[in-house]
Design a protein around this motif. Structure first.
Motif, PDB file in Angstrom:
ATOM      1  N   VAL A 108      -4.901   1.986   3.721  1.00 56.11           N
ATOM      2  CA  VAL A 108      -4.013   0.869   4.034  1.00 56.11           C
ATOM      3  C   VAL A 108      -4.482   0.182   5.305  1.00 56.11           C
ATOM      4  O   VAL A 108      -4.669   0.817   6.340  1.00 56.11           O
ATOM      5  N   LYS A 109      -4.676  -1.154   5.253  1.00 54.84           N
ATOM      6  CA  LYS A 109      -5.156  -1.926   6.403  1.00 54.84           C
ATOM      7  C   LYS A 109      -4.034  -2.650   7.148  1.00 54.84           C
ATOM      8  O   LYS A 109      -4.206  -3.021   8.309  1.00 54.84           O
ATOM      9  N   ALA A 110      -2.921  -2.907   6.490  1.00 49.22           N
ATOM     10  CA  ALA A 110      -1.805  -3.606   7.119  1.00 49.22           C
ATOM     11  C   ALA A 110      -0.512  -3.144   6.474  1.00 49.22           C
ATOM     12  O   ALA A 110      -0.495  -2.698   5.322  1.00 49.22           O
ATOM     13  N   ILE A 111       0.582  -3.249   7.238  1.00 48.51           N
ATOM     14  CA  ILE A 111       1.898  -2.827   6.756  1.00 48.51           C
ATOM     15  C   ILE A 111       2.840  -4.008   6.894  1.00 48.51           C
ATOM     16  O   ILE A 111       2.972  -4.587   7.973  1.00 48.51           O
ATOM     17  N   PRO A 136      -4.303   2.397  14.667  1.00 42.79           N
ATOM     18  CA  PRO A 136      -3.798   1.024  14.818  1.00 42.79           C
ATOM     19  C   PRO A 136      -4.081   0.173  13.593  1.00 42.79           C
ATOM     20  O   PRO A 136      -5.187   0.192  13.048  1.00 42.79           O
ATOM     21  N   LYS A 137      -3.059  -0.543  13.149  1.00 39.19           N
ATOM     22  CA  LYS A 137      -3.235  -1.488  12.042  1.00 39.19           C
ATOM     23  C   LYS A 137      -2.157  -2.555  12.132  1.00 39.19           C
ATOM     24  O   LYS A 137      -1.183  -2.431  12.872  1.00 39.19           O
ATOM     25  N   ILE A 138      -2.341  -3.628  11.400  1.00 39.00           N
ATOM     26  CA  ILE A 138      -1.398  -4.743  11.412  1.00 39.00           C
ATOM     27  C   ILE A 138      -0.027  -4.272  10.938  1.00 39.00           C
ATOM     28  O   ILE A 138       0.089  -3.615   9.900  1.00 39.00           O
ATOM     29  N   PHE A 139       1.004  -4.629  11.700  1.00 40.46           N
ATOM     30  CA  PHE A 139       2.392  -4.356  11.316  1.00 40.46           C
ATOM     31  C   PHE A 139       3.163  -5.650  11.521  1.00 40.46           C
ATOM     32  O   PHE A 139       3.177  -6.193  12.632  1.00 40.46           O
TER      33      PHE A 139
END
Length: 339
Positions: A108-111, A136-139
């Motif tokens: 998963v790259k973003a949430i 760390p990833k896009i939220f």
């Protein structure tokens, strides 16, 4: 041991683990004081959809899957995304677990939150902030998701994004800012449409630089006094609201003032106050209330930025350094919010 007491101790243990401060353990790891940027999105990436607040439906999910497929993205659903627990999308521990799992899931790259509503404040003690810091990833989300954006920024030192939820109206304006910020990694300038319908109201002219922090006013004010808010020193505060009488906005701004928050910021952006009623006569207008609170601060401030419960909305990086110009109503990012 009674089952309810056993459950309480289990939850307490999870909460204690979740609120541990991140400490670097090896050479080359990020300092706990350094803000992390998530990786940008590319076509073919997988995004995780979660329901951390109010209930979502299968139809909501089907529409969201089609939307993100058109953007070239794959979708992974949270295990509890269709759960129901009263007016919440599942029990607190399960909604929190979906967030924790999405952050540790390497595919998963973003949430992206499906929707707001209410419930995110309830799960803040159950998030594993050390693990989020390490992955760390896009939220992204807004409205009730404000509490997650602020808590993750504060406790995990990660830039988060105040922007559309999966059930938002993804029109061209909204999509443009989303893609430029999260796919292309631009340090963009946010400026209202020149359509006459979204004009700004200058409270105090001027320019200022600082860390951009904020979100929904009622959610933020409900977090005051908790350990889940970032530092306000030298920050630019942005706010938005929906369906609140003007006196309620006054009350919440007064709370921020009395808590010492307004005295620490270097600038303020009030986005849209959608369906905010003046209430019964006699009354103040929203602009009068903003002027009463903001003019004495002598900091750049304006009302009407395209942030909030509206169709055309910016994607705003929470925790990024920006420069604002109250006279023109612009927000200029000073660097990309992604890597």
């Amino acid at each position: 041991m009674p089952s309810d007491r056993r459950q309480f101790l289990t939850t307490l243990g999870l909460a204690t683990l979740a609120t541990q401060v991140y400490l670097p353990t090896a050479q080359g790891e990020r300092s706990p004081h350094t803000i992390s940027k998530p990786s940008r999105l590319y076509k073919g990436d997988t995004i995780g959809l979660i329901a951390p607040a109010a209930i979502v439906t299968l139809e909501d999910i089907t529409i969201a899957q089609a939307l993100f497929a058109d953007l070239g993205l794959k979708v992974k659903l949270g295990a509890h995304i269709l759960d129901r627990y009263g007016y919440l999308a599942g029990k607190d521990i399960d909604r929190a677990q979906d967030i924790n799992t999405m952050f540790t899931d390497k595919t998963v790259k973003a949430i992206i939150a499906m929707r707001g509503g209410w419930g995110c404040n309830r799960i803040l003690p159950l998030l594993d902030y050390a693990s989020i810091r390490a992955h760390p990833k896009i939220f992204i989300g807004y409205s009730d998701i404000t509490s997650l954006l602020l808590a993750i920024n504060a406790r995990s030192r990660l830039i988060t994004f105040h922007g559309p939820v999966a059930t938002s109206t993804w029109n061209q304006f909204t999509l443009n800012y989303f893609q430029r910020l999260l796919f292309q990694g631009e340090a963009i300038k946010m400026q209202n449409l020149a359509d006459g319908e979204t004009r700004i109201e200058v409270i105090t002219p001027g320019k200022a630089r600082g860390k951009l922090i904020g979100g929904n006013l009622s959610v933020l004010s409900a977090m005051v006094g908790s350990p889940y808010l970032p530092s306000w020193n030298n920050s630019i505060l942005f706010l938005e609201e929906i369906s609140e009488d003007v006196y309620r906005v006054d009350r919440m701004l007064t709370q921020l003032k009395n808590a010492g928050i307004l005295n620490q910021i270097t600038g303020l952006i009030f986005g849209q106050c959608t369906n905010c009623s003046p209430g019964d006569e006699p009354n103040f207008t929203l602009k009068q209330i903003l002027e009463q609170h903001l003019i004495p601060l002598k900091i750049p401030a304006w009302y009407g930025s395209m942030i909030g419960h509206i169709k055309d909305k910016f994607t705003v990086p929470v925790g990024a350094e920006v420069e604002i110009d109250a006279q023109s109503g612009t927000i200029q990012m000073l660097a990309s919010a992604t890597i």
